[in-house]
Design an enzyme around this catalytic site. Structure first.
Site, PDB file in Angstrom:
ATOM      1  N   MET A   1      49.358 -12.221 -45.470  1.00  0.00           N
ATOM      2  CA  MET A   1      48.227 -13.142 -45.491  1.00  0.00           C
ATOM      3  C   MET A   1      48.450 -14.167 -46.578  1.00  0.00           C
ATOM      4  SD  MET A   1      45.356 -14.328 -44.583  1.00  0.00           S
ATOM      5  CE  MET A   1      44.848 -13.075 -43.413  1.00  0.00           C
ATOM      6  N   CYS A   2      48.141 -15.397 -46.283  1.00  0.00           N
ATOM      7  CA  CYS A   2      48.289 -16.466 -47.255  1.00  0.00           C
ATOM      8  C   CYS A   2      47.155 -17.465 -47.107  1.00  0.00           C
ATOM      9  CB  CYS A   2      49.610 -17.210 -47.067  1.00  0.00           C
ATOM     10  SG  CYS A   2      51.073 -16.168 -47.185  1.00  0.00           S
ATOM     11  N   GLY A   3      46.921 -18.201 -48.190  1.00  0.00           N
ATOM     12  CA  GLY A   3      46.129 -19.403 -48.113  1.00  0.00           C
ATOM     13  C   GLY A   3      47.092 -20.566 -48.143  1.00  0.00           C
TER      14      GLY A   3
END
Length: 592
Positions: A1-3
């Site tokens: 998961m990343c922003g």
């Protein structure tokens, strides 16, 4: 998961990012943050790439990831199939390696078309002066688009801010997009090439964009990761049920059919594999006995089946967090009697108040069925430590966190339904609540799980909503098939981007086993009457195939629980204006 975020401007001046957006992106990816700028004087443009990583796989890999040619990748995704990624490898590195070898748009599309799993991508090709971006076929990862007031800049971001100076739209999950920055500088208008998925609605239109932005649809080069839905309709002999009341015996009777049992076992196999991919090979934690996986848990059939299948593939010494959210029930009105008759003395009243105070205020329907579900799971797997996390939310805390965080995460969606579900999922995913220890004692529990399994996708594919019954009654099987096709086609815009933004705000990753490509393909091959029989009573006919799977897996009363929407089961809908319609714009989502 990343922003992930990219700001592109037709000037060489330094691009900037809204402070609130940067902070929210960092909450999505608290393990590693990095900003990289790229610019060109011929043609003249500048780009800011900002990435915030939640480490989930392989060695920790900072983003944006850059190759030897200066190409930059921002990847918010998980490769669960299609491309070969070993358990010890980082999928961001694998994806960039494959993309770096691409010499044409068709080659880029070939790589992305092979990926099975959720993803959102921003990919900068330096030599070609172009930016690729998009979301997976179902839109399981958020990606928003906004543009500057002068229409000479645009931003792509996982999450934005509900403020007057930012206007965002969700990037439609209809394909992969390509912007030629050189062409933009020459034309002073932005042309976006859209390479659509094979099964995408060809009549899709892009609304809400400036007049200077045009979209050119290209129907070639991006193969669908799922098989088309079986739309066949024929007269079939209805399943028999002797009463309007359902029971586990009804399911067991239906399972006696050899054909049905074989189909049920195939579903269990493909769904079990989807769960396995999502709960294994997770990063190590400092405390080996803490939960790595949590489940949004109501005790209903969708979450119960996920729990049973997760139990198969998670080491037995690991606990599993069952996240159960409840919003405080309104205080009952006190009866004011007259005279001495029926009055309790002061001590009796105080005792009664203590007995019925805290917990009874949170005994909402999902809390009750959740406890029942916990008992079933404990009976099936007594050696497992199941943490049933009672997440209790007061109206005061709801109002505070809605304005502080949730309204920005739900944005750009804005309906009453988005508010109810967004708030419920945010508090549930936070995982802060009480866990029972023995008969009466409870302790505070804060879930450490980075992976949150959610049952979304089951209702949309297996006719779980009440509107499916309405459509079946008015239009028969043909109407039901069309309704299900529509449900799956719009799930990205109605649910998944919002839920990804909400859950990831806690530095956790939402995973959707029911929307695994192989699960969807399997269900799409089946005729509708094998998935649901809405001539049967509630609690049996909707999601019939899943209920049969529950019985086959050894579940009990939960297998025949009727569908109950989260906003009603958690009782958040009771806290607000009861006359509101779900589709109305919600004034509570406007940030103050």
């Amino acid at each position: 998961m990343c922003g992930i975020c990219c700001v592109v401007s037709l000037s060489l001046s330094r691009c900037s990012l809204h402070d609130h957006v940067y902070e929210t992106l960092h909450r999505r990816g608290p393990d590693r943050s990095r900003d990289v700028t790229a610019s060109s004087s011929n043609p003249e443009y500048s780009c800011l790439f900002s990435a915030h990583v939640l480490h989930m796989r392989g060695s920790p890999t900072p983003q944006p990831l850059q190759d030897d040619h200066g190409n930059l990748l921002l990847w918010n995704g998980e490769v669960f199939g299609g491309l070969a990624v070993e358990p010890e490898e980082n999928d961001t590195q694998v994806v960039l390696s494959r993309l770096s070898a691409c010499k044409s748009p068709s080659a880029v599309l070939s790589v992305l078309g092979q990926v099975k799993g959720p993803w959102a991508i921003i990919y900068y090709q330096k030599e070609e002066h172009c930016v690729w971006f998009g979301r997976d076929f179902f839109g399981r990862r958020s990606l928003l688009w906004s543009w500057g007031a002068d229409e000479r800049s645009f931003t792509l971001t996982s999450v934005s801010s509900h403020s007057s100076d930012l206007r965002c739209l969700e990037v439609p999950a209809v394909g992969v997009y390509r912007v030629d920055l050189k062409s933009w500088t020459e034309r002073e208008s932005l042309k976006v090439d859209v390479y659509s998925w094979e099964l995408t609605d060809s009549d899709f239109t892009w609304e809400g964009f400036p007049s200077s932005v045009s979209f050119v649809l290209n129907h070639s080069g991006l193969s669908s990761p799922v098989l088309p839905m079986n739309m066949s309709v024929t007269e079939v002999e209805p399943n028999s049920c002797n009463s309007s009341h359902t029971s586990l015996d009804d399911l067991k009777e239906l399972l006696k059919s050899t054909g049905k049992r074989e189909t049920v076992r195939r579903l269990i196999d493909v769904l079990g594999e989807a769960v396995r991919r999502r709960v294994q090979h997770l990063p190590h934690q400092s405390h080996p006995h803490q939960a790595q996986v949590a489940i949004l848990f109501s005790g209903g059939i969708d979450s119960m089946i996920l729990a049973v299948l997760a139990d198969r593939y998670i080491p037995p010494d690991r606990s599993i967090d069952l996240l159960n959210v409840a919003f405080k029930l309104q205080e009952p009105k006190k009866n004011r009697g007259s005279g001495k008759k029926g009055q309790n003395n002061k001590k009796e009243r105080e005792t009664h108040a203590v007995t019925t105070s805290l917990q009874t205020h949170f005994d909402v329907p999902d809390r009750i069925t959740g406890r029942d579900g916990l008992r079933e799971l404990t009976a099936l797997s007594p050696g497992r430590k199941w943490n049933f996390v009672e997440i209790n939310v007061t109206q005061e805390e709801l109002k505070e966190m809605r304005m502080k965080n949730i309204c920005h995460l739900v944005y750009p969606l804005d309906t009453v339904l988005d508010d109810s579900i967004g708030c419920a999922v945010w508090f549930a995913a936070r995982g802060s609540g009480l866990v029972s220890e023995g008969e009466a004692a409870q302790r505070q529990h804060n879930s450490t799980a980075k992976v949150v399994l959610t049952g979304i996708g089951a209702d949309e594919q297996l006719a779980g909503y009440s509107r499916h019954r309405v459509r079946f009654k008015t239009s028969g099987l043909q109407g039901l098939v069309k309704e299900l096709a529509m449900e799956l086609g719009r799930i990205s815009s109605r649910n998944l981007g919002r839920d990804d933004r909400i859950i990831a705000d806690h530095g956790k990753e939402a995973r959707f086993p029911y929307l695994d490509e192989d699960v969807v393909s399997f269900l799409n091959t089946l005729p509708v009457w094998e998935k649901a029989d809405l001539s049967l009573p509630r609690g049996l006919g909707e999601k019939l195939l899943l209920r049969l799977a529950a019985a086959e897996l050894g579940l009990g009363p939960s297998a025949v629980l009727p569908k109950r929407a989260m906003q009603f089961g958690s009782r958040i809908a009771k806290l607000e204006n009861s006359r509101e319609k779900a589709s109305e714009k919600c004034s509570r989502l406007i940030a103050s």
